[in-house]
Write a protein that holds these residues in place. Structure first.
Motif, PDB file in Angstrom:
ATOM      1  N   ARG A   1      98.206  40.844  36.331  1.00  0.00           N
ATOM      2  CA  ARG A   1      98.678  42.012  35.589  1.00  0.00           C
ATOM      3  C   ARG A   1      97.815  42.304  34.357  1.00  0.00           C
ATOM      4  NH1 ARG A   1     102.021  37.778  34.283  1.00  0.00           N
ATOM      5  NH2 ARG A   1     102.429  37.403  32.051  1.00  0.00           N
ATOM      6  N   GLY A   2      97.063  41.300  33.897  1.00  0.00           N
ATOM      7  CA  GLY A   2      96.231  41.496  32.717  1.00  0.00           C
ATOM      8  C   GLY A   2      94.868  40.881  32.907  1.00  0.00           C
TER       9      GLY A   2
ATOM     10  N   THR B   1      99.408  41.592  24.601  1.00  0.00           N
ATOM     11  CA  THR B   1      99.204  43.013  24.846  1.00  0.00           C
ATOM     12  C   THR B   1     100.073  43.848  23.913  1.00  0.00           C
ATOM     13  OG1 THR B   1     100.962  43.263  26.498  1.00  0.00           O
ATOM     14  CG2 THR B   1      98.829  42.439  27.263  1.00  0.00           C
TER      15      THR B   1
ATOM     16  N   ASP C   1     102.461  45.621  24.734  1.00  0.00           N
ATOM     17  CA  ASP C   1     103.858  45.501  25.160  1.00  0.00           C
ATOM     18  C   ASP C   1     104.461  44.138  24.822  1.00  0.00           C
ATOM     19  OD1 ASP C   1     103.691  48.035  26.224  1.00  0.00           O
ATOM     20  OD2 ASP C   1     103.101  47.342  28.212  1.00  0.00           O
TER      21      ASP C   1
ATOM     22  N   ASP D   1     103.345  41.283  25.954  1.00  0.00           N
ATOM     23  CA  ASP D   1     103.152  40.341  27.053  1.00  0.00           C
ATOM     24  C   ASP D   1     101.991  39.403  26.718  1.00  0.00           C
ATOM     25  OD1 ASP D   1     103.360  39.068  29.459  1.00  0.00           O
ATOM     26  OD2 ASP D   1     102.665  40.750  30.679  1.00  0.00           O
TER      27      ASP D   1
ATOM     28  N   ILE E   1      98.923  37.197  28.168  1.00  0.00           N
ATOM     29  CA  ILE E   1      98.048  36.999  29.317  1.00  0.00           C
ATOM     30  C   ILE E   1      96.933  36.031  28.921  1.00  0.00           C
ATOM     31  CG2 ILE E   1      98.545  39.244  30.346  1.00  0.00           C
ATOM     32  CD1 ILE E   1      95.916  40.271  29.206  1.00  0.00           C
TER      33      ILE E   1
ATOM     34  N   TYR F   1      95.531  46.305  31.556  1.00  0.00           N
ATOM     35  CA  TYR F   1      96.881  45.812  31.791  1.00  0.00           C
ATOM     36  C   TYR F   1      97.593  46.696  32.800  1.00  0.00           C
ATOM     37  CZ  TYR F   1     101.542  43.953  30.881  1.00  0.00           C
ATOM     38  OH  TYR F   1     102.769  43.368  31.019  1.00  0.00           O
ATOM     39  N   GLU F   2      98.234  46.065  33.753  1.00  0.00           N
ATOM     40  CA  GLU F   2      98.958  46.781  34.810  1.00  0.00           C
ATOM     41  C   GLU F   2     100.251  46.011  35.054  1.00  0.00           C
ATOM     42  OE1 GLU F   2      97.690  48.781  39.058  1.00  0.00           O
ATOM     43  OE2 GLU F   2      96.948  46.774  38.572  1.00  0.00           O
ATOM     44  N   ASP F   3     101.363  46.573  34.656  1.00  0.00           N
ATOM     45  CA  ASP F   3     102.639  45.863  34.703  1.00  0.00           C
ATOM     46  C   ASP F   3     103.190  45.858  36.123  1.00  0.00           C
ATOM     47  OD1 ASP F   3     104.893  44.519  34.074  1.00  0.00           O
ATOM     48  OD2 ASP F   3     105.895  46.176  33.042  1.00  0.00           O
ATOM     49  N   THR F   4     102.554  45.045  36.967  1.00  0.00           N
ATOM     50  CA  THR F   4     102.997  44.956  38.362  1.00  0.00           C
ATOM     51  C   THR F   4     102.666  43.570  38.900  1.00  0.00           C
ATOM     52  OG1 THR F   4     102.839  45.960  40.561  1.00  0.00           O
ATOM     53  CG2 THR F   4     100.818  45.834  39.297  1.00  0.00           C
TER      54      THR F   4
ATOM     55  N   SER G   1     109.575  40.532  41.295  1.00  0.00           N
ATOM     56  CA  SER G   1     109.374  39.772  40.065  1.00  0.00           C
ATOM     57  C   SER G   1     108.582  38.493  40.369  1.00  0.00           C
ATOM     58  CB  SER G   1     110.732  39.398  39.452  1.00  0.00           C
ATOM     59  OG  SER G   1     110.560  38.578  38.320  1.00  0.00           O
TER      60      SER G   1
END
Length: 399
Positions: free
Chosen positions: A260-261, A341, A343, A345, A347, A381-384, A395
């Motif tokens: 995600r990062g 990040t 957000d 988060d 990483i 960053y890609e929140d997936t 999740s």
């Protein structure tokens, strides 16, 4: 959408020498298709590996079953088969024959609908008036490829055709320059699927292929994240990705321990007092790390091998693809780099402890050995979550 470039190389462009020059230029530039006469398919196959579309002007295509029968009977070698048959030349499509008022009586449409074997079919149509636009829409129902050409770009109702038939067929817009190709790919923001280039100029062919590549490339929103920690750790199996492409000074790859990062790592384009620059190399991290691929997926660095494609990105987020030439895996001392990040988060990634490995910070190109907590590091960053490199709606905890 994956765009493609077709190059027109039938007998209307000159004799075989003229046609061969266009085909050779198309091969060297990396065009996707050439459009030739059916009698020239075998000669094109001898020149190189490229998709071949062939005009059919005197009946239906040779059946695949007929080819097998000829081989079984010991006859001469069967006729080389194109990848697609195109109807419309010396017919209704190019106005050699008048369009019937009732299109149910169209000879071109009748030929187009005759499906023998698994060879794709296409229609070639010059848009000379409103009725030809309607003809193109009708042909698109049965055509794998619908080629539309006009003498004047103000005559071609390309927007209408993109809106009406864009999902039914591969729409191929006739162009005479790279500039016109760019317009075709950008019309209505969706654009034509492909362009058919009619030009003798090898530079124009090359530039049109470059326009295709630019239209296909992803643009990423890269951001800065605060470095929380830079920790010396033990040794790990480090991966250098050597590409078959020279990389620019502001280019690199996106790599990271968490899909995600991904952290931006510069290519080794900078001169160093310790080693010569290697402008084809990205010292990308440990074997477990992800690297981003041109399709928007990821691969483990340990999976990469010669011939694979990886995504190259610059510090502005512009992307392109590169072929892996080789991968070097060696045990080296590493740093663990942790970021936070926007957000909130966390990483991380592992990078080799060496001055030649550079990352992009808000202060510019920075050696990993000079990176400190509090610096701002460029990342994507890609929140997936991802499963086998593909984004999934579930999740997954990575830490």
């Amino acid at each position: 959408m994956t765009r493609s470039v077709w190059v027109k190389a039938d007998d209307t462009v000159g004799d075989w020498d003229d046609q061969r020059e266009r085909i050779t230029a198309a091969l060297e530039a990396g065009a996707d298709w050439v459009l030739v006469d059916e009698d020239d398919v075998a000669r094109v196959r001898e020149l190189g590996d490229i998709n071949v579309a062939a005009y059919r002007t005197d009946g239906d295509v040779t059946l695949v079953d007929d080819i097998d029968d000829a081989e079984a009977d010991g006859d001469d070698e069967p006729t080389a088969q194109p990848d697609a048959i195109i109807v419309g030349k010396e017919g209704e499509g190019d106005a050699t024959i008048d369009l019937p008022e009732d299109l149910s009586g169209s000879a071109d449409l009748s030929t187009l609908r005759r499906r023998d074997g698994d060879i794709d079919r296409g229609a070639y149509i010059r848009i000379l008036a409103k009725e030809y636009e309607h003809f193109a829409e009708t042909a698109a129902v049965d055509a794998d490829y619908t080629i539309v050409v006009g003498e004047d770009w103000t005559i071609i109702p390309l927007e209408n055709l993109i809106a009406r038939i864009g999902e039914e067929t591969d729409l191929v817009a006739g162009v005479t320059s790279a500039e016109e190709a760019k317009t075709a790919f950008e019309t209505l923001e969706i654009g034509a699927d492909s362009v058919l280039l009619d030009s003798d100029d090898p530079d124009e062919i090359r530039q049109t292929v470059e326009v295709r590549d630019d239209a296909d490339r992803e643009s990423l929103d890269l951001q800065y994240a605060e470095v929380l920690d830079v920790e010396r750790i033990g040794s790990a199996d480090r991966v250098c990705v050597d590409t078959g492409t020279l990389l620019e000074h502001e280019e690199g790859m996106l790599v990271g321990s968490m899909s995600r990062g991904l952290v931006f790592v510069h290519a080794e384009t900078a001169e160093s007092p310790y080693v010569a620059s290697r402008p084809f190399r990205v010292n990308a991290g440990a074997v477990h790390a992800y690297v981003r691929t041109p399709d928007g997926g990821t691969k483990y660095l340990s999976e990469l091998q010669s011939g694979d494609e990886v995504q190259v990105v610059d510090t502005d987020g512009n992307t392109r693809e590169a072929i892996v030439g080789r991968v070097k895996i060696e045990k080296r001392p590493m740093f663990r780099v942790a970021l936070e990040t926007e957000d909130g988060d966390r990483i991380e990634t592992l990078l080799q402890n060496a001055e030649t490995i550079k990352v992009a910070t808000s202060d510019g190109r920075t050696a990993i050995t000079d990176l400190e907590a509090g610096d701002e590091l460029l990342h994507y960053y890609e929140d997936t979550a991802r499963h086998f490199g593909e984004p999934v709606e579930e999740s997954i905890i990575e830490k």
